[in-house]
Write a protein that holds these residues in place. Structure first.
Motif, PDB file in Angstrom:
ATOM      1  N   ARG A 232       1.025  -2.232  -6.147  1.00 53.79           N
ATOM      2  CA  ARG A 232       1.715  -3.371  -6.746  1.00 53.79           C
ATOM      3  C   ARG A 232       2.257  -4.288  -5.658  1.00 53.79           C
ATOM      4  O   ARG A 232       2.510  -3.864  -4.532  1.00 53.79           O
ATOM      5  N   VAL A 233       2.426  -5.542  -6.021  1.00 55.44           N
ATOM      6  CA  VAL A 233       2.920  -6.552  -5.087  1.00 55.44           C
ATOM      7  C   VAL A 233       4.413  -6.340  -4.862  1.00 55.44           C
ATOM      8  O   VAL A 233       5.185  -6.236  -5.813  1.00 55.44           O
TER       9      VAL A 233
ATOM     10  N   VAL B 115       2.452  -2.211  -2.113  1.00 55.40           N
ATOM     11  CA  VAL B 115       2.846  -0.836  -1.873  1.00 55.40           C
ATOM     12  C   VAL B 115       2.111   0.038  -2.890  1.00 55.40           C
ATOM     13  O   VAL B 115       1.853  -0.390  -4.011  1.00 55.40           O
ATOM     14  N   SER B 116       1.745   1.230  -2.489  1.00 60.36           N
ATOM     15  CA  SER B 116       1.035   2.162  -3.374  1.00 60.36           C
ATOM     16  C   SER B 116       1.925   3.362  -3.670  1.00 60.36           C
ATOM     17  O   SER B 116       2.696   3.814  -2.844  1.00 60.36           O
ATOM     18  N   ASN B 117       1.779   3.871  -4.900  1.00 63.90           N
ATOM     19  CA  ASN B 117       2.511   5.104  -5.245  1.00 63.90           C
ATOM     20  C   ASN B 117       1.636   6.013  -6.070  1.00 63.90           C
ATOM     21  O   ASN B 117       0.621   5.691  -6.544  1.00 63.90           O
TER      22      ASN B 117
ATOM     23  N   TYR C  26      -2.612  -2.805  -9.611  1.00 60.24           N
ATOM     24  CA  TYR C  26      -3.989  -2.336  -9.642  1.00 60.24           C
ATOM     25  C   TYR C  26      -3.942  -0.821  -9.554  1.00 60.24           C
ATOM     26  O   TYR C  26      -3.291  -0.266  -8.654  1.00 60.24           O
ATOM     27  N   THR C  27      -4.620  -0.142 -10.475  1.00 56.98           N
ATOM     28  CA  THR C  27      -4.641   1.317 -10.479  1.00 56.98           C
ATOM     29  C   THR C  27      -6.070   1.807 -10.310  1.00 56.98           C
ATOM     30  O   THR C  27      -6.976   1.358 -11.016  1.00 56.98           O
TER      31      THR C  27
END
Length: 91
Positions: free
Chosen positions: A56-57, A89-91, A48-49
């Motif tokens: 992402r999972v 986790v987000s990046n 998801y952005t």
């Protein structure tokens, strides 16, 4: 951490037949989540952005499964609720 709920429901006029159908359906759902190759590949590919940040999972699994049954006006109702957790986790 997200919790996803998957439910399986059976309504049957015969208590024993309904219980057998529900048992089979609940087992199929649980087995699919544990072993289906498409889910094993697809679930970790979920992203998801928003606002330039992508989530992402990273990990996921089945937490528990609960069962309830009841009889209402001559019909037997069977419900199983399976909880799946997903860590992102987000990046």
């Amino acid at each position: 951490m997200y919790t996803i709920t998957v439910q399986a429901f059976v309504k049957d006029g015969d208590e024993i037949v309904g219980l057998m159908r529900h048992s089979t359906l609940s087992h199929m759902v649980r087995t699919m989540l544990y072993r289906d190759p498409a889910i094993r590949v697809g679930f970790p590919a979920l992203t998801y952005t928003s606002g330039g940040v992508t989530e992402r999972v990273m990990r996921w699994g089945v937490r528990n499964q609960r069962f309830i049954s009841n009889e209402v006006t001559g019909s037997w109702l069977y419900l199983s609720t399976l909880e799946v957790w997903a860590e992102t986790v987000s990046n």
